[in-house]
Design an enzyme around this catalytic site. Structure first.
Site, PDB file in Angstrom:
ATOM      1  NE  ARG A   1      -9.445   8.583  -2.636  1.00 52.85           N
ATOM      2  CZ  ARG A   1      -9.866   8.652  -1.023  1.00 52.85           C
ATOM      3  NH1 ARG A   1     -10.085   7.186  -0.587  1.00 52.85           N
ATOM      4  NH2 ARG A   1     -10.721   9.702  -0.046  1.00 52.85           N
TER       5      ARG A   1
ATOM      6  NE  ARG B   1      -4.274  -1.847   0.378  1.00 54.67           N
ATOM      7  CZ  ARG B   1      -4.992  -1.592   0.500  1.00 54.67           C
ATOM      8  NH1 ARG B   1      -5.561  -1.045   1.622  1.00 54.67           N
ATOM      9  NH2 ARG B   1      -5.955  -2.404   0.516  1.00 54.67           N
TER      10      ARG B   1
ATOM     11  CG  ASP C   1      -8.735  -3.810  -4.599  1.00 53.07           C
ATOM     12  OD1 ASP C   1      -8.176  -2.470  -3.723  1.00 53.07           O
ATOM     13  OD2 ASP C   1      -9.629  -4.385  -4.626  1.00 53.07           O
TER      14      ASP C   1
ATOM     15  CE1 TYR D   1     -13.830  -8.206   0.995  1.00 53.50           C
ATOM     16  CE2 TYR D   1     -11.711  -8.892   0.118  1.00 53.50           C
ATOM     17  CZ  TYR D   1     -12.188  -8.175   0.650  1.00 53.50           C
ATOM     18  OH  TYR D   1     -11.276  -7.896   1.395  1.00 53.50           O
TER      19      TYR D   1
ATOM     20  NE  ARG E   1      -7.037   4.590   2.583  1.00 51.50           N
ATOM     21  CZ  ARG E   1      -7.927   3.883   3.262  1.00 51.50           C
ATOM     22  NH1 ARG E   1      -9.155   4.256   3.374  1.00 51.50           N
ATOM     23  NH2 ARG E   1      -7.464   2.315   3.332  1.00 51.50           N
TER      24      ARG E   1
HETATM   25  O1  CP3 Z   1       0.344  -2.058  -2.841  1.00 50.18           O
HETATM   26  C1  CP3 Z   1      -0.078  -0.836  -3.535  1.00 50.18           C
HETATM   27  O2  CP3 Z   1       0.061   0.688  -3.304  1.00 50.18           O
HETATM   28  C2  CP3 Z   1      -0.608  -1.419  -4.964  1.00 50.18           C
HETATM   29  C3  CP3 Z   1      -2.155  -1.460  -4.448  1.00 50.18           C
HETATM   30  C4  CP3 Z   1      -2.790  -1.479  -3.596  1.00 50.18           C
HETATM   31  C5  CP3 Z   1      -4.830  -1.557  -3.119  1.00 50.18           C
HETATM   32  N1  CP3 Z   1      -5.186  -2.781  -2.979  1.00 50.18           N
HETATM   33  C6  CP3 Z   1      -4.729   0.184  -3.335  1.00 50.18           C
HETATM   34  C7  CP3 Z   1      -5.798   0.397  -2.495  1.00 50.18           C
HETATM   35  C8  CP3 Z   1      -3.082  -3.044  -3.426  1.00 50.18           C
HETATM   36  C9  CP3 Z   1      -1.838  -4.997  -4.132  1.00 50.18           C
HETATM   37  C10 CP3 Z   1      -3.897  -4.305  -2.978  1.00 50.18           C
HETATM   38  C11 CP3 Z   1      -4.891  -5.153  -2.542  1.00 50.18           C
HETATM   39  C12 CP3 Z   1      -6.229  -5.710  -1.626  1.00 50.18           C
HETATM   40  N2  CP3 Z   1      -6.390  -5.005  -1.620  1.00 50.18           N
HETATM   41  C13 CP3 Z   1      -5.823  -6.698  -0.419  1.00 50.18           C
HETATM   42  C14 CP3 Z   1      -4.929  -7.603  -0.352  1.00 50.18           C
HETATM   43  C15 CP3 Z   1      -3.469  -7.354   0.591  1.00 50.18           C
HETATM   44  C16 CP3 Z   1      -4.625  -6.662   1.703  1.00 50.18           C
HETATM   45  O3  CP3 Z   1      -4.679  -5.663   2.499  1.00 50.18           O
HETATM   46  O4  CP3 Z   1      -4.491  -7.796   2.514  1.00 50.18           O
HETATM   47  C17 CP3 Z   1      -7.566  -6.963  -0.214  1.00 50.18           C
HETATM   48  C18 CP3 Z   1      -8.019  -7.276   1.117  1.00 50.18           C
HETATM   49  C19 CP3 Z   1      -7.906  -5.408  -1.127  1.00 50.18           C
HETATM   50  C20 CP3 Z   1      -9.099  -5.052  -1.292  1.00 50.18           C
HETATM   51  C21 CP3 Z   1      -9.556  -3.977  -0.386  1.00 50.18           C
HETATM   52  N3  CP3 Z   1      -9.405  -2.657  -0.721  1.00 50.18           N
HETATM   53  C22 CP3 Z   1      -9.845  -3.419   0.532  1.00 50.18           C
HETATM   54  C23 CP3 Z   1     -10.629  -3.652   1.940  1.00 50.18           C
HETATM   55  C24 CP3 Z   1      -9.725  -2.140   0.607  1.00 50.18           C
HETATM   56  C25 CP3 Z   1     -10.944  -1.419   1.555  1.00 50.18           C
HETATM   57  C26 CP3 Z   1      -9.419  -1.107   2.799  1.00 50.18           C
HETATM   58  C27 CP3 Z   1      -9.070   0.293   2.847  1.00 50.18           C
HETATM   59  O5  CP3 Z   1      -7.563  -0.023   3.297  1.00 50.18           O
HETATM   60  O6  CP3 Z   1      -9.378   1.005   2.432  1.00 50.18           O
HETATM   61  C28 CP3 Z   1      -9.708  -1.575  -1.103  1.00 50.18           C
HETATM   62  C29 CP3 Z   1      -9.072  -0.041  -0.813  1.00 50.18           C
HETATM   63  C30 CP3 Z   1      -8.198   0.262  -1.579  1.00 50.18           C
HETATM   64  N4  CP3 Z   1      -7.561  -0.748  -1.857  1.00 50.18           N
HETATM   65  C31 CP3 Z   1      -7.438   1.227  -0.732  1.00 50.18           C
HETATM   66  C32 CP3 Z   1      -6.009   1.418  -1.610  1.00 50.18           C
HETATM   67  C33 CP3 Z   1      -5.038   2.388  -1.955  1.00 50.18           C
HETATM   68  C34 CP3 Z   1      -8.116   2.574  -0.541  1.00 50.18           C
HETATM   69  C35 CP3 Z   1      -8.621   3.408  -1.386  1.00 50.18           C
HETATM   70  C36 CP3 Z   1      -9.008   4.525  -1.237  1.00 50.18           C
HETATM   71  O7  CP3 Z   1      -9.548   5.433  -0.285  1.00 50.18           O
HETATM   72  O8  CP3 Z   1      -8.109   5.730  -1.476  1.00 50.18           O
END
Ligand code: CP3
Length: 340
Positions: free
Chosen positions: A34, A21, A71, A148, A25
């Site tokens: 964003r 990540r 994602d 999911y 944010r």
């Molecule tokens: O790592 C990186 O910088 C690359 C991008 C990336 C994102 N999601 C961007 C993201 C990667 C590799 C993921 C993987 C992902 N997404 C996983 C596996 C890794 C982990 O965290 O266990 C999972 C389970 C998801 C599903 C997901 N996406 C969730 C549960 C959420 C909401 C929770 C949260 O952290 O807000 C997301 C949203 C998400 N994916 C964001 C980002 C940057 C936040 C979105 C935002 O509000 O800008």
């Protein structure tokens, strides 16, 4: 590329580092882009903007690899499921899979084609990223995606998906097979578009007891990795099943790097898997709130891994309220502590 060399266990001048990540944010620059995109999914679907946020941590933090901004859930989305991200609640699928008819509606080849915005993003990033920096592509594991798709959202108990798993294992396998087929096509296209390594995130591995983990998750991760290894032997594969430190004895398969989450003692991972696989991780992400905690955490990992068969990373994603200067300190301190 120092990152790819390290994935294959070659000696490197220091241990490369990136953060899960890392484009997210906690960076004001990310929040700005964003905001321009409107929302998170629109950002994922806009190759110019997704490329821009992928590259932000390269310049701001000096990490050794970029990870594609996208994602894991764009895969079920393009298979035909309705995905929304709700503020404070995370991802929601309005029509979770309940029966065979729901599964039959989902597409395979067409999904891999519809993900063209991801391939376009990869091509753009590879044009702009420095030649010595690796770009990591990724997907969710079949089990994590299926969770999911069946639960319809994040879950604390996994009751819906596990009820299905134990009462109708054949149907569970059918879902996992279909998702795996899409992932084979999707990850092949990511590689052909230019990623230099791939990572498979199994975020919900720890929901499963040992036998169920190997039958319903690890088997499918291994099938995907063997498929990719046989087609693209020069692309390193990172497996990240989160929270399964009790099952390490039975981990095997055709991949290069094992992602160590923060709850697994690094000594244990090294003892069980360090000879077979390069290890990635396992810094506790909340140490990033405090610089002396960062120093202590890095020193401990360096002491165990000794700049050998290791890639530095957090043991899970960076949190949104981590101060940027602490993230910078972590990167710099880890790079300097491992210099030969
Ligand atoms: O790592 C990186 O910088 C690359 C991008 C990336 C994102 N999601 C961007 C993201 C990667 C590799 C993921 C993987 C992902 N997404 C996983 C596996 C890794 C982990 O965290 O266990 C999972 C389970 C998801 C599903 C997901 N996406 C969730 C549960 C959420 C909401 C929770 C949260 O952290 O807000 C997301 C949203 C998400 N994916 C964001 C980002 C940057 C936040 C979105 C935002 O509000 O800008």
């Amino acid at each position: 590329m120092i990152f790819v060399d390290a994935c294959f266990g070659k000696k490197t001048p220091y241990t490369p580092i990136w953060m899960m990540r890392q484009a997210g944010r906690y960076l004001p620059e990310y929040m700005k882009v964003r905001g321009e995109a409107g929302d998170f999914l629109s950002l994922c679907k806009d190759p110019q903007k997704a490329c821009e946020v992928t590259l932000q941590p390269m310049d701001i933090l000096g990490v050794d690899a970029a990870i594609l901004f996208s994602d894991i859930l764009v895969v079920p989305l393009e298979m035909g499921m309705d995905l929304r991200f709700v503020k404070g609640e995370g991802p929601i699928f309005d029509n979770p899979i309940k029966n065979e008819a729901d599964l039959d509606k989902l597409v395979v080849e067409e999904a891999a084609q519809k993900l063209v915005y991801v391939y376009d993003t990869i091509k753009l990033i590879r044009e702009k990223l420095a030649d010595d920096k690796a770009l990591i592509g990724f997907c969710g594991s079949p089990w994590t995606l299926a969770t999911y798709m069946i639960e319809g959202s994040g879950t604390k108990t996994y009751a819906v998906v596990k009820k299905l798993l134990y009462s109708n294992p054949e149907f569970m396998h059918k879902i996992l097979k279909k998702v795996t087929e899409v992932l084979k096509l999707y990850m092949s296209k990511q590689i052909e578009s230019g990623v230099n390594a791939v990572m498979i995130f199994d975020s919900w591995a720890a929901a499963l007891e040992e036998s169920a983990f190997f039958e319903f998750s690890w088997e499918y991760m291994k099938e995907l990795s063997s498929h990719l290894k046989s087609k693209y032997p020069n692309i390193p594969i990172i497996m990240f099943p989160k929270g399964i430190s009790g099952y390490l004895d039975k981990i095997d398969g055709d991949f290069d790097v094992f992602g160590v989450d923060w709850s697994t003692p690094i000594e244990l991972a090294k003892e069980k898997l360090g000879d077979k696989y390069v290890l990635q991780g396992n810094m506790e992400p909340t140490r990033l709130y405090n610089q002396s905690a960062i120093k202590e955490g890095v020193d401990k990992i360096v002491n165990v891994m000794q700049n050998n068969r290791h890639i530095f990373n957090l043991g899970h994603g960076i949190l949104p309220d981590i101060p940027v200067e602490n993230a910078k300190y972590f990167i710099k301190y880890a790079q300097e502590s491992t210099k030969i």
